[in-house]
Design a protein around this motif. Structure first.
Motif, PDB file in Angstrom:
ATOM      1  N   GLN A   1      20.236  11.775  44.001  1.00 29.81           N
ATOM      2  CA  GLN A   1      20.340  11.813  45.464  1.00 29.81           C
ATOM      3  C   GLN A   1      21.542  12.638  45.905  1.00 29.81           C
ATOM      4  OE1 GLN A   1      20.175   7.623  45.592  1.00 29.81           O
ATOM      5  NE2 GLN A   1      22.164   7.331  46.511  1.00 29.81           N
TER       6      GLN A   1
ATOM      7  N   GLY B   1       6.265   0.602  35.981  1.00 23.01           N
ATOM      8  CA  GLY B   1       5.270   1.675  36.004  1.00 23.01           C
ATOM      9  C   GLY B   1       4.541   1.837  34.697  1.00 23.01           C
TER      10      GLY B   1
ATOM     11  N   TYR C   1      23.831   6.326  50.606  1.00 22.33           N
ATOM     12  CA  TYR C   1      25.023   5.521  50.356  1.00 22.33           C
ATOM     13  C   TYR C   1      26.040   6.272  49.496  1.00 22.33           C
ATOM     14  CZ  TYR C   1      23.739   3.957  45.569  1.00 22.33           C
ATOM     15  OH  TYR C   1      23.448   3.897  44.234  1.00 22.33           O
TER      16      TYR C   1
ATOM     17  N   GLY D   1      14.446   2.056  30.626  1.00 16.90           N
ATOM     18  CA  GLY D   1      15.850   1.699  30.413  1.00 16.90           C
ATOM     19  C   GLY D   1      16.789   2.853  30.732  1.00 16.90           C
TER      20      GLY D   1
ATOM     21  N   THR E   1      15.019  -2.824  43.681  1.00 11.94           N
ATOM     22  CA  THR E   1      15.756  -1.560  43.596  1.00 11.94           C
ATOM     23  C   THR E   1      14.880  -0.386  44.033  1.00 11.94           C
ATOM     24  OG1 THR E   1      15.122  -1.180  41.299  1.00 11.94           O
ATOM     25  CG2 THR E   1      17.207  -2.326  41.657  1.00 11.94           C
TER      26      THR E   1
ATOM     27  N   THR F   1      26.170  -4.352  37.927  1.00 16.86           N
ATOM     28  CA  THR F   1      25.512  -4.406  39.242  1.00 16.86           C
ATOM     29  C   THR F   1      24.546  -5.587  39.290  1.00 16.86           C
ATOM     30  OG1 THR F   1      25.709  -2.033  39.596  1.00 16.86           O
ATOM     31  CG2 THR F   1      23.948  -3.150  40.803  1.00 16.86           C
TER      32      THR F   1
ATOM     33  N   SER G   1      17.207   0.541  34.333  1.00 19.37           N
ATOM     34  CA  SER G   1      18.562   0.192  33.882  1.00 19.37           C
ATOM     35  C   SER G   1      19.040  -1.093  34.537  1.00 19.37           C
ATOM     36  CB  SER G   1      19.546   1.305  34.247  1.00 19.37           C
ATOM     37  OG  SER G   1      19.082   2.527  33.814  1.00 19.37           O
ATOM     38  N   VAL G   2      19.055  -1.139  35.862  1.00 14.92           N
ATOM     39  CA  VAL G   2      19.565  -2.323  36.562  1.00 14.92           C
ATOM     40  C   VAL G   2      18.555  -3.466  36.454  1.00 14.92           C
ATOM     41  CG1 VAL G   2      20.288  -3.242  38.795  1.00 14.92           C
ATOM     42  CG2 VAL G   2      20.925  -0.909  38.163  1.00 14.92           C
ATOM     43  N   GLY G   3      17.279  -3.153  36.708  1.00 17.04           N
ATOM     44  CA  GLY G   3      16.244  -4.185  36.727  1.00 17.04           C
ATOM     45  C   GLY G   3      16.152  -4.946  35.409  1.00 17.04           C
TER      46      GLY G   3
ATOM     47  N   ILE H   1      12.608   4.694  46.031  1.00 18.40           N
ATOM     48  CA  ILE H   1      11.493   5.396  46.683  1.00 18.40           C
ATOM     49  C   ILE H   1      11.991   6.477  47.638  1.00 18.40           C
ATOM     50  CG2 ILE H   1      11.234   3.789  48.635  1.00 18.40           C
ATOM     51  CD1 ILE H   1       8.342   5.196  46.593  1.00 18.40           C
TER      52      ILE H   1
ATOM     53  N   SER I   1      25.917  -3.321  47.392  1.00 16.60           N
ATOM     54  CA  SER I   1      26.404  -2.098  46.738  1.00 16.60           C
ATOM     55  C   SER I   1      27.601  -2.461  45.876  1.00 16.60           C
ATOM     56  CB  SER I   1      26.812  -1.048  47.768  1.00 16.60           C
ATOM     57  OG  SER I   1      27.528  -0.023  47.102  1.00 16.60           O
ATOM     58  N   ARG I   2      27.550  -2.042  44.653  1.00 22.01           N
ATOM     59  CA  ARG I   2      28.638  -2.357  43.714  1.00 22.01           C
ATOM     60  C   ARG I   2      29.987  -1.855  44.226  1.00 22.01           C
ATOM     61  NH1 ARG I   2      28.590   2.421  39.171  1.00 22.01           N
ATOM     62  NH2 ARG I   2      30.799   2.009  39.299  1.00 22.01           N
TER      63      ARG I   2
END
Ligand SMILES: NC(=O)c1ccc[n+]([C@@H]2O[C@H](COP(=O)([O-])OP(=O)(O)OC[C@H]3O[C@@H](n4cnc5c(N)ncnc54)[C@H](OP(=O)(O)O)[C@@H]3O)[C@@H](O)[C@H]2O)c1
Length: 344
Positions: free
Chosen positions: A60, A185, A68, A333, A228, A139, A164-166, A254, A282-283
């Motif tokens: 992003q 997915g 963010y 991952g 996420t 996180t 990674s986070v999930g 998304i 947000s971390r």
């Protein structure tokens, strides 16, 4: 302990942003700058980057719209968390040979001040310092502990559950005694979520009538939703919320790479109908929680209660292509690129 280190080469290579991608990035969007390896001044350390962690926020930041995070400028070094090794300088608690983590970016050597680094040790595998013990794991830990407040036997749904986070949200939910349903997915990622991470079930987000399938699996309703991703997948989960459910928004994959808000609708009707509460996390807002979370995740890793799913690609030059593949959702991952091996 100071370890004698080989002298660094003369030339340092750094990836700088050359052009903003319209869609996914590739090598053409970056230039490799070659410059002398910097010499540490007073209070500075020279760190060799060993492994660079790739993250959606890098994608992003290549784009130029408000999110963010702040967009990278053209010509700016691509930032990211890395595992490195001190090669020159003795400052604070750090000396040559020490492993460290920090935000040092896509470069082979970096100058750093000790306060910008955290120690890493050989106790854990090198990659763990960029996964369970870094942004993804911490996180998930902070969001779950501070706002999720998991309750045994309640139902947790996690999007991007093989991500990674999930992947840590799934495991932390199970450790708290929750029923955990992942969303990921494709069948292979779903298999990892159930067999590798211990979720009770996992649905492919391409499943027709995702909301209906969720309602079948979560007959008591979804009490906690760790999201996420957002978009239509998030909205489908809203259809299955229990009364007074909590929605923990930790990312918006998304719409990360697009300035189009219409990609990210929110089914307010269902939030209202279920009297659900939303907490965004947000971390960056909770730096004071980071050290505690790191210690707790280290304990869980020591006890073998947390596993890390990761992918490591060898070669500095392969970094842009690896970022493009990661943003396309090709990996399960965390994705990392190894620039060099540690000297031991
Ligand atoms: N709040 C914070 O402090 C914080 C910290 C770290 C990360 N984040 C955010 O959390 C999110 C997840 O980060 P992560 O590092 O764990 O990434 P990740 O989930 O490991 O990687 C991205 C995954 O998103 C999924 N995905 C969902 N929709 C997609 C789409 N339209 N296009 C491509 N992929 C899609 C893919 O998995 P499937 O194939 O399973 O869909 C893909 O593998 C990101 O949005 C990130 O910005 C927030």
């Amino acid at each position: 302990m100071t370890v004698p280190m080989a002298a660094p080469p003369d030339i340092n290579r750094r990836f700088l942003l050359a052009a903003r991608p319209n869609d996914l990035p590739d090598a053409s969007h970056f230039t490799i700058e070659e410059a002398p390896v910097p010499v540490p001044g007073a209070g500075e350390l020279l760190v060799r980057v060993l492994i660079a962690a790739l993250s959606p926020w890098q994608g992003q930041r290549l784009k130029d719209f408000e999110n963010y995070t702040v967009p990278f400028a053209i010509g700016e070094l691509i930032d990211c968390d890395v595992l490195g090794q001190v090669v020159d300088g003795t400052v604070g608690n750090f000396a040559p040979g020490d492993l460290v983590t920090g935000r040092l970016g896509w470069q082979e050597y970096a100058l750093a001040r000790p306060e910008a680094l955290l120690p890493a040790t050989p106790e854990f595998e090198d990659t763990l310092w960029l996964t369970a013990l870094s942004s993804p794991g911490l996180t998930a830990y902070c969001a779950m502990e501070m706002f999720g407040r998991p309750m045994p036997r309640q139902t947790l749904v996690v999007t991007s559950a093989a991500g990674s986070v999930g992947s840590y949200a799934v495991q932390l939910g199970k450790l708290s005694g929750m029923k955990v349903v992942g969303i990921a997915g494709g069948p292979e990622k779903c298999r990892v979520v159930t067999e590798g991470l211990g979720a009770d079930s996992c649905l492919d987000h391409k499943t027709p009538n995702l909301a209906g399938r969720l309602r079948e699996i979560c007959q008591e309703g979804v009490h906690l939703f760790f999201d996420t991703v957002g978009g239509a997948v998030g909205d489908a989960v809203f259809e299955a919320l229990a009364k007074s459910a909590k929605v923990l928004i930790v990312g918006r994959t998304i719409s990360n790479n697009s300035a189009r808000p219409d990609l990210d609708p929110v089914n307010m009707r269902m939030l209202w109908a279920r009297e659900a509460s939303i907490q965004c996390f947000s971390r960056y807002s909770y730096p004071e929680r980071w050290a505690f979370a790191r210690e707790r995740m280290m304990d869980l890793c020591r006890d073998g209660k947390i596993v890390a799913i990761d992918n490591i690609i060898d070669g500095f030059e392969k970094t842009p292509a690896a970022l493009g593949s990661m943003l396309a959702g090709e990996y399960t991952g965390k994705v990392m690129v190894r620039f060099a091996e540690a000297e031991r």
